[in-house]
Design a protein around this motif. Structure first.
Motif, PDB file in Angstrom:
ATOM      1  N   ALA A  82       0.847  -1.155  -0.107  1.00  0.00           N
ATOM      2  CA  ALA A  82      -0.301  -0.003  -0.013  1.00  0.00           C
ATOM      3  C   ALA A  82       0.942   1.206   0.022  1.00  0.00           C
ATOM      4  O   ALA A  82       1.914   1.539   1.069  1.00  0.00           O
ATOM      5  N   LYS A  83       0.504   2.339  -0.592  1.00  0.00           N
ATOM      6  CA  LYS A  83       0.750   3.298  -1.248  1.00  0.00           C
ATOM      7  C   LYS A  83       0.811   4.607  -0.069  1.00  0.00           C
ATOM      8  O   LYS A  83       1.692   5.510   0.464  1.00  0.00           O
ATOM      9  N   LYS A  84      -0.343   4.637   0.017  1.00  0.00           N
ATOM     10  CA  LYS A  84      -0.951   5.850   1.300  1.00  0.00           C
ATOM     11  C   LYS A  84      -2.394   5.095   1.632  1.00  0.00           C
ATOM     12  O   LYS A  84      -3.124   4.571   0.361  1.00  0.00           O
ATOM     13  N   ALA A 131       0.582  16.891   4.861  1.00  0.00           N
ATOM     14  CA  ALA A 131       0.611  17.288   4.035  1.00  0.00           C
ATOM     15  C   ALA A 131      -1.177  16.712   2.903  1.00  0.00           C
ATOM     16  O   ALA A 131      -1.562  16.809   2.398  1.00  0.00           O
ATOM     17  N   LEU A 132      -1.330  14.819   3.337  1.00  0.00           N
ATOM     18  CA  LEU A 132      -2.399  14.574   3.282  1.00  0.00           C
ATOM     19  C   LEU A 132      -3.288  14.947   3.554  1.00  0.00           C
ATOM     20  O   LEU A 132      -4.689  15.145   2.613  1.00  0.00           O
ATOM     21  N   LEU A 133      -3.462  15.699   4.463  1.00  0.00           N
ATOM     22  CA  LEU A 133      -4.331  15.897   5.316  1.00  0.00           C
ATOM     23  C   LEU A 133      -4.976  17.313   5.129  1.00  0.00           C
ATOM     24  O   LEU A 133      -5.836  17.326   4.554  1.00  0.00           O
ATOM     25  N   LEU A 197      -4.552   3.489  12.824  1.00  0.00           N
ATOM     26  CA  LEU A 197      -4.109   3.888  11.068  1.00  0.00           C
ATOM     27  C   LEU A 197      -3.020   4.882  11.582  1.00  0.00           C
ATOM     28  O   LEU A 197      -2.329   4.603  11.269  1.00  0.00           O
ATOM     29  N   PHE A 198      -2.859   5.777  12.267  1.00  0.00           N
ATOM     30  CA  PHE A 198      -2.660   7.107  12.164  1.00  0.00           C
ATOM     31  C   PHE A 198      -0.435   6.569  12.618  1.00  0.00           C
ATOM     32  O   PHE A 198       0.603   6.726  12.829  1.00  0.00           O
ATOM     33  N   GLN A 205       6.212   4.088   8.116  1.00  0.00           N
ATOM     34  CA  GLN A 205       5.984   5.657   6.841  1.00  0.00           C
ATOM     35  C   GLN A 205       5.221   5.192   5.983  1.00  0.00           C
ATOM     36  O   GLN A 205       5.789   4.927   4.255  1.00  0.00           O
ATOM     37  N   ILE A 206       4.175   5.144   5.853  1.00  0.00           N
ATOM     38  CA  ILE A 206       2.781   5.202   4.789  1.00  0.00           C
ATOM     39  C   ILE A 206       2.594   6.613   4.991  1.00  0.00           C
ATOM     40  O   ILE A 206       1.583   6.944   5.904  1.00  0.00           O
ATOM     41  N   PRO A 207       1.592   7.544   4.020  1.00  0.00           N
ATOM     42  CA  PRO A 207       1.449   8.654   4.200  1.00  0.00           C
ATOM     43  C   PRO A 207       0.482   8.357   4.539  1.00  0.00           C
ATOM     44  O   PRO A 207      -0.684   7.275   3.862  1.00  0.00           O
ATOM     45  N   ALA A 208      -0.733   8.754   5.785  1.00  0.00           N
ATOM     46  CA  ALA A 208      -2.229   8.279   5.713  1.00  0.00           C
ATOM     47  C   ALA A 208      -3.075   9.372   7.023  1.00  0.00           C
ATOM     48  O   ALA A 208      -2.304  10.064   7.427  1.00  0.00           O
ATOM     49  N   ALA A 209      -4.241   9.015   5.930  1.00  0.00           N
ATOM     50  CA  ALA A 209      -4.945  10.419   7.200  1.00  0.00           C
ATOM     51  C   ALA A 209      -6.059  10.288   7.165  1.00  0.00           C
ATOM     52  O   ALA A 209      -6.464   9.014   6.621  1.00  0.00           O
ATOM     53  N   ASN A 210      -7.468  10.989   8.053  1.00  0.00           N
ATOM     54  CA  ASN A 210      -8.840  10.395   7.506  1.00  0.00           C
ATOM     55  C   ASN A 210      -9.898  11.336   7.262  1.00  0.00           C
ATOM     56  O   ASN A 210      -9.426  12.882   6.998  1.00  0.00           O
TER      57      ASN A 210
END
Length: 245
Positions: A82-84, A131-133, A197-198, A205-210
């Motif tokens: 998984a990338k993101k 950044a993703l958020l 998840l966070f 080291q995978i970007p994650a947000a909700n």
């Protein structure tokens, strides 16, 4: 290493972003708008679908409710490449700032002691990728949605752990001071998965947000009607996908 629960999944099945939803029924709801939608894996509460959104491969996986099943899904998706990640789900509002139907993006979560202690100390922060958020927030604002950001809470309990009445008289009862304590510290909402998840995404080291839809205001017990709630999740998913690709 082969996944135990998400069977026969590899990196080619996972897109630019993998959406995580609690309810398995929400996988079909959201992926029905995708091109070349394909069921990759189905086992217990875990359903994984891959497809094309505006020319890019994306994916969505259900986690079920709570910390344990979310840990399984997240780890096995990371194993598979998984990338993101973006969690799409619902939450209860603990603040008058939020109304049912609003969108909420948590930049961090308070969590119960002991959750994921095998991975890291309880003092480790549960934080979204900034950044993703910010990208998702900008996309939601461009779409004209009422969107909020702030700190939420992830609990391992739906009833007593969220000061929620359960109607069972012979046994422990909810402590109403619990919710008031966290409201005084500006916790906006409560749910059961985002901190898991966070933390895991940060550790590996995978970007994650909700991106959460406010399902109910705990201030007045006002709920979003079921059909409206479904449509809000579809709209939130489109915003997240557009932001991520």
């Amino acid at each position: 290493m082969d996944n135990i629960h998400l069977n026969k999944v590899d990196a080619a099945d996972l897109g630019e972003v993998t959406l995580l939803v609690g309810d398995p029924a929400r996988v079909e709801l959201i992926s029905s708008d995708w091109e070349q939608s394909k069921l990759i894996s189905k086992n217990r509460e875990f359903i994984l679908v891959s497809g094309i959104w505006k020319g890019k491969r994306v994916s969505i996986c259900s986690t079920g409710i709570g910390a344990g099943s979310t840990e399984i899904a997240t780890i096995e998706l990371i194993q598979s490449g998984a990338k993101k990640f973006v969690r799409l789900g619902g939450c209860g509002a603990w603040s008058d700032m939020l109304s049912p139907g609003d969108l909420l993006l948590n930049h961090a979560m308070v969590r119960d002691p002991g959750m994921l202690h095998q991975y890291v100390s309880d003092v480790y922060p549960a934080a979204a990728d900034p950044a993703l958020l910010a990208t998702i927030q900008s996309q939601a604002e461009r779409n004209g949605l009422n969107v909020h950001t702030g700190i939420g809470m992830t609990t391992q309990s739906y009833y007593l752990g969220q000061s929620r009445e359960h109607g069972v008289k012979n046994g422990p009862q909810p402590d109403q001071s619990f919710m008031n304590y966290w409201k005084e510290r500006h916790i906006l909402n409560c749910e059961m998965e985002s901190a898991v998840l966070f933390i895991l995404a940060s550790l590996y080291q995978i970007p994650a947000a909700n991106c959460l839809v406010v399902h109910v205001s705990r201030m007045n017990d006002q709920w979003v009607p079921d059909e409206d709630y479904r449509e809000l999740h579809k709209e939130a998913a489109k915003i997240v996908l557009d932001a991520c690709i």
